[in-house]
Write an enzyme that holds these catalytic residues in place. Sequence first.
Site, short mmCIF file in Angstrom:
data_model
loop_
_atom_site.label_atom_id
_atom_site.label_comp_id
_atom_site.label_asym_id
_atom_site.label_seq_id
_atom_site.Cartn_x
_atom_site.Cartn_y
_atom_site.Cartn_z
N ASP A 179 -6.63 -6.50 4.15
CA ASP A 179 -7.73 -5.82 3.45
C ASP A 179 -8.70 -6.87 2.91
O ASP A 179 -9.91 -6.78 3.10
CB ASP A 179 -7.16 -4.97 2.31
CG ASP A 179 -8.25 -4.28 1.52
OD1 ASP A 179 -9.18 -3.74 2.14
OD2 ASP A 179 -8.18 -4.29 0.27
N ASP B 69 -12.64 -8.32 4.69
CA ASP B 69 -13.93 -8.29 4.00
C ASP B 69 -14.56 -9.68 4.00
O ASP B 69 -15.77 -9.84 4.20
CB ASP B 69 -13.79 -7.82 2.54
CG ASP B 69 -14.03 -6.32 2.38
OD1 ASP B 69 -13.77 -5.57 3.34
OD2 ASP B 69 -14.48 -5.91 1.29
N LYS C 89 2.62 -15.25 2.98
CA LYS C 89 2.79 -15.95 1.70
C LYS C 89 4.28 -16.24 1.60
O LYS C 89 4.94 -15.91 0.60
CB LYS C 89 2.25 -15.06 0.55
CG LYS C 89 2.17 -15.76 -0.80
CD LYS C 89 1.08 -16.81 -0.90
CE LYS C 89 1.19 -17.58 -2.19
NZ LYS C 89 0.25 -18.73 -2.28
N TYR D 83 0.82 -1.22 0.00
CA TYR D 83 0.00 0.00 0.00
C TYR D 83 0.85 1.27 0.00
O TYR D 83 0.45 2.28 -0.57
CB TYR D 83 -0.90 0.04 1.25
CG TYR D 83 -2.27 -0.54 1.05
CD1 TYR D 83 -2.44 -1.86 0.66
CD2 TYR D 83 -3.41 0.24 1.27
CE1 TYR D 83 -3.70 -2.40 0.51
CE2 TYR D 83 -4.67 -0.28 1.12
CZ TYR D 83 -4.81 -1.60 0.74
OH TYR D 83 -6.07 -2.12 0.59
N ASP E 162 -3.70 -17.97 0.97
CA ASP E 162 -4.71 -18.66 0.16
C ASP E 162 -5.44 -19.71 1.00
O ASP E 162 -6.67 -19.82 0.96
CB ASP E 162 -4.10 -19.28 -1.12
CG ASP E 162 -2.82 -20.05 -0.87
OD1 ASP E 162 -2.27 -20.00 0.25
OD2 ASP E 162 -2.35 -20.74 -1.80
#
Length: 362
Positions: free
Chosen positions: A246, A250, A190, A135, A222
């Site tokens: 992020d 959600d 990751k 970001y 994942d």
Amino acid sequence: MKIAVLPGDGIGTEIVAEAVKVLDVLDLKFELESALVGGAAYEAHGHPLPEATLKLAKESDAVLFGAVGDWKYDKLDRPLRPEQAILGLRKNLGLFANFRPAICYEQLVDASSLKPELIAGLDILIIRELTGDIYFGQPRGRRTATDGHFPGAEEAFDTMRYSRPEVERIARVAFEAARKRSKRVTSVDKANVLETFQFWKDIVTEVGKEYPDVELDHMYVDNAAMQLVKAPKKFDVVVTGNMFGDILSDEAAMLTGSIGMLPSASLNSSNQGLYEPSHGSAPDIAGKGVANPLATILSAAMMLRFSLNQPEAADRIESAVKHVLASGLRTGDIWSEGTKRVGTREMGDAVVAAITKKTITG
Ligand code: IPM
Ligand code: MG
């Protein structure tokens, strides 16, 4: 105690008004000062985060934030888009620790698209690092490729990066939070592909040694996305980077049935914080008086607890919200057969009434 009130765009103004109404009946001494932010600030001052708004946020103990954004600003240069306001506030106030609880309220089990047995009693806390990662990483931009699959072609790039202190401090926030809950942390990375997240994993493991009473496990992002819908209750505290956080927050929010219920807090190292609902500005329903104000009202409760040292007032708000849900009132997003559909203002009024112990109608 000073609170900066930044309603923003879309449903932001409607839902923040309800949270302010709730704060007003608590009989606490706050100074509330409002300012424009996002698209509303761009319209009035040509910038989504005007100097005066940033100054107000900096000199306040807490910021109560609504939402920013509207499709009509998608064509603006990136620095002028409403989303830059929230990114600018995070960066300028150093709000590195983002708390996104995903709690499934008993009364709303049926509002989720998942089977009730999977989500009944769900109570997880996503802790998202908020001021680093891809970001904010530099360099970023557009250029002509000199290598890769298409040398000479136009390309765009961003930089994923974390420094040791950034990972250490968010890891500590997660372990401390876990100590107050069920003492389990899942760090999401990751590391199988990205150097940044092998580094992340190594440092979280190191910091974990300072917390022998907290159980730590690691999960690739994942797999975490999959496990969140397969067996969400296996998680307790989840700590991850800005980008993965992020996305996963959600996903976690929707497990609970409605993103309209979920508050969030973003804190810096001196406990100054920005409090906002986890959802966006929902321009499609703005101005219709139907948005769910509960996520914002619950964000105000988090604000009282984390930044303003008023845990009892926070409890009063949270119990009032539970009471209102138990009484059967629902905004459209959480409505189901047998409950009573109400608008934004009625929902806010019902919370106020529950706090002031007046009878709730409906
Ligand atoms: C969020 C939002 C923001 C983010 C946007 C509006 C910049 O999606 O708070 O999750 O990506 O962090
Ligand atoms: Mg998001």
